[in-house]
Design a protein around this motif. Structure first.
Motif, mmCIF file in Angstrom:
data_model
loop_
_atom_site.group_PDB
_atom_site.id
_atom_site.type_symbol
_atom_site.label_atom_id
_atom_site.label_comp_id
_atom_site.label_asym_id
_atom_site.label_seq_id
_atom_site.Cartn_x
_atom_site.Cartn_y
_atom_site.Cartn_z
ATOM 1 N N UNK A 1 56.851 39.044 25.957
ATOM 2 C CA UNK A 1 58.156 38.759 25.359
ATOM 3 C C UNK A 1 58.549 39.895 24.427
ATOM 4 N N UNK A 2 59.735 40.479 24.688
ATOM 5 C CA UNK A 2 60.226 41.588 23.858
ATOM 6 C C UNK A 2 59.195 42.718 23.759
ATOM 7 N N UNK A 3 58.539 42.992 24.883
ATOM 8 C CA UNK A 3 57.566 44.079 24.908
ATOM 9 C C UNK A 3 56.264 43.784 24.194
ATOM 10 N N UNK A 4 56.017 42.471 23.887
ATOM 11 C CA UNK A 4 54.806 42.084 23.167
ATOM 12 C C UNK A 4 53.981 41.113 24.006
ATOM 13 N N UNK A 5 52.670 41.309 23.981
ATOM 14 C CA UNK A 5 51.748 40.385 24.631
ATOM 15 C C UNK A 5 51.460 39.193 23.718
ATOM 16 N N UNK A 6 51.034 38.052 24.285
ATOM 17 C CA UNK A 6 50.578 36.934 23.445
ATOM 18 C C UNK A 6 49.387 37.354 22.600
ATOM 19 N N UNK A 7 49.031 36.536 21.616
ATOM 20 C CA UNK A 7 47.851 36.840 20.794
ATOM 21 C C UNK A 7 46.627 36.979 21.699
ATOM 22 N N UNK A 8 45.803 37.963 21.417
ATOM 23 C CA UNK A 8 44.627 38.217 22.250
ATOM 24 C C UNK A 8 43.685 37.016 22.255
ATOM 25 N N UNK A 9 43.529 36.355 21.113
ATOM 26 C CA UNK A 9 42.591 35.238 21.025
ATOM 27 C C UNK A 9 43.050 34.027 21.821
ATOM 28 N N UNK A 10 44.346 33.996 22.210
ATOM 29 C CA UNK A 10 44.842 32.888 23.016
ATOM 30 C C UNK A 10 44.812 33.192 24.509
ATOM 31 N N UNK A 11 44.535 34.436 24.847
ATOM 32 C CA UNK A 11 44.470 34.822 26.258
ATOM 33 C C UNK A 11 43.182 34.298 26.887
ATOM 34 N N UNK A 12 43.278 33.848 28.122
ATOM 35 C CA UNK A 12 42.088 33.400 28.834
ATOM 36 C C UNK A 12 41.123 34.563 29.044
ATOM 37 N N UNK A 13 39.841 34.240 28.997
ATOM 38 C CA UNK A 13 38.799 35.249 29.189
ATOM 39 C C UNK A 13 38.429 35.300 30.664
ATOM 40 N N UNK A 14 38.265 36.494 31.248
ATOM 41 C CA UNK A 14 37.821 36.560 32.649
ATOM 42 C C UNK A 14 36.448 35.911 32.796
ATOM 43 N N UNK A 15 36.213 35.323 33.960
ATOM 44 C CA UNK A 15 34.965 34.610 34.214
ATOM 45 C C UNK A 15 34.058 35.463 35.083
ATOM 46 N N UNK A 16 32.775 35.552 34.715
ATOM 47 C CA UNK A 16 31.809 36.319 35.505
ATOM 48 C C UNK A 16 30.615 35.420 35.816
ATOM 49 N N UNK A 17 30.253 35.383 37.106
ATOM 50 C CA UNK A 17 29.161 34.530 37.561
ATOM 51 C C UNK A 17 28.205 35.303 38.464
ATOM 52 N N UNK A 18 26.987 34.785 38.536
ATOM 53 C CA UNK A 18 26.016 35.293 39.509
ATOM 54 C C UNK A 18 25.886 34.261 40.615
ATOM 55 N N UNK A 19 26.128 34.691 41.868
ATOM 56 C CA UNK A 19 26.027 33.805 43.031
ATOM 57 C C UNK A 19 24.773 34.173 43.805
ATOM 58 N N UNK A 20 23.903 33.175 44.029
ATOM 59 C CA UNK A 20 22.660 33.449 44.743
ATOM 60 C C UNK A 20 22.733 33.073 46.217
ATOM 61 N N UNK A 21 23.687 32.214 46.588
ATOM 62 C CA UNK A 21 23.856 31.833 47.984
ATOM 63 C C UNK A 21 25.283 31.339 48.184
ATOM 64 N N UNK A 22 25.708 31.217 49.438
ATOM 65 C CA UNK A 22 27.062 30.768 49.733
ATOM 66 C C UNK A 22 27.282 29.325 49.298
ATOM 67 N N UNK A 23 26.191 28.542 49.218
ATOM 68 C CA UNK A 23 26.310 27.138 48.833
ATOM 69 C C UNK A 23 26.347 26.952 47.323
ATOM 70 N N UNK A 24 26.059 27.999 46.573
ATOM 71 C CA UNK A 24 25.957 27.889 45.121
ATOM 72 C C UNK A 24 27.312 28.084 44.449
ATOM 73 N N UNK A 25 27.566 27.289 43.394
ATOM 74 C CA UNK A 25 28.770 27.465 42.582
ATOM 75 C C UNK A 25 28.619 28.639 41.624
ATOM 76 N N UNK A 26 27.379 29.134 41.487
ATOM 77 C CA UNK A 26 27.141 30.267 40.604
ATOM 78 C C UNK A 26 26.749 29.842 39.209
ATOM 79 N N UNK A 27 26.228 30.779 38.457
ATOM 80 C CA UNK A 27 25.853 30.543 37.067
ATOM 81 C C UNK A 27 26.450 31.645 36.197
ATOM 82 N N UNK A 28 26.790 31.280 34.963
ATOM 83 C CA UNK A 28 27.402 32.242 34.051
ATOM 84 C C UNK A 28 26.459 33.417 33.835
ATOM 85 N N UNK A 29 27.007 34.619 33.916
ATOM 86 C CA UNK A 29 26.217 35.846 33.813
ATOM 87 C C UNK A 29 26.439 36.475 32.439
#
Length: 306
Positions: free
Chosen positions: A169-197
């Protein structure tokens, strides 16, 4: 002697079971907390007790609510975003002693205009709110399978997309602390939902990148991997979406960039297959928010494979 030892072990087992059941009986109505993550900010909100049928050594509690939806809508508003993730935590009331419940059954639903919407609750007690905006009543039911004690909790939930959290908005981003954090997981098999890395995520510059755009890559804690594992990084929930993403390989001797690869922003998630060459390597995923050639925001997701 052998019979005496067997009898002694058996008595210990009985005492242990008696202690478990006794402790479970002594547990009073738990406190229910709703955990919400909004970017880097965490909220822990206590839910309101509704229908209660609970007996323990501390006494018997009976509470009745005739219209659960009407009662829920009278509570203070809890604002969430469409598709926002949440989780539940149950804590023992300190006045009642005890601290365990044996194999409880927990269900989560939303009520709207007399209609019930069942929400899937994962094993880690995490669930996700729906996409449709509006006013809802959250109903959580906790049933202790041993004593058949039941506790119900409610909250007024307003699902709404807010411009200040999701748009430039008006060339400004929302507050950084309110932005969603990217998610990173380790997948060990196709059947796994993964675990936080293991990872580190940090702001480089935000709405002032012309003045502060220098970043020193940290000595990040390594995450354990094996050949054949897959590292999956998902930035779908980040709003506004980054306009440019780069995968950087970091030299762990001097923490300088030795390789840079541009990533298609719409290619979500990014999958990195672990092979022998990647083990021992440190990476950073650079997220950029731009208007034209001007950088409005820059953040770094750092991770290392070991």
């Amino acid at each position: 002697m052998k019979k005496l030892l067997t009898l002694f072990v058996g008595m210990l087992f009985v005492f242990a079971l008696t202690g478990c059941f006794g402790e479970d009986f002594d547990v009073g109505v738990p406190t229910a907390l709703l955990h919400l993550e909004k970017g880097l900010q965490n909220q822990h909100i206590q839910l309101t007790e509704a229908n209660i049928s609970w007996s323990s050594s501390s006494g018997e509690i009976k509470e009745t609510v005739d219209n659960i939806e009407e009662f829920g809508l009278s509570q203070d508003v809890i604002s969430v975003s469409p598709n926002q993730k949440a989780s539940l935590e149950f804590q023992e009331n300190e006045d009642n002693g005890g601290d365990i419940w044996i194999d409880p059954t927990i269900t989560v639903v939303l009520w709207k205009d007399g209609e019930k919407i069942d929400l899937e609750l994962k094993d880690n007690r995490e669930f996700q709110f729906p996409t449709n905006e509006g006013d809802y009543v959250l109903e959580v039911e906790f049933v202790n399978s041993v004593s058949v004690n039941r506790a119900q909790y409610v909250a007024k939930i307003v699902i709404k997309e807010t411009n200040e959290q999701t748009k430039i908005t008006d060339g400004k981003l929302p507050e950084f602390t309110l932005m969603e954090v990217p998610e990173i997981k380790k997948i060990k098999s196709l059947e796994s939902d993964g675990e936080i890395f293991d990872y580190g995520y940090a702001e480089v510059c935000w709405n002032n990148c012309s003045e502060h755009n220098i970043y020193n890559y940290p000595d990040i804690h390594s995450g354990d991997v094996e050949i054949g594992d897959e590292i999956q990084i998902d930035w779908y929930e980040m709003k506004p979406q980054p306009t440019e993403i780069n995968l950087l390989q970091i030299n762990t001797d001097n923490y300088e960039v030795i390789k840079k690869k541009n990533i298609n922003v719409t290619n979500i998630p990014l999958d990195i297959e672990v092979d022998e060459k990647k083990i021992g390597t440190q990476y950073a995923l650079e997220f950029l928010w731009k208007e034209g050639n001007e950088i409005l925001g820059r953040s770094m997701l750092n991770f290392r494979l070991e």
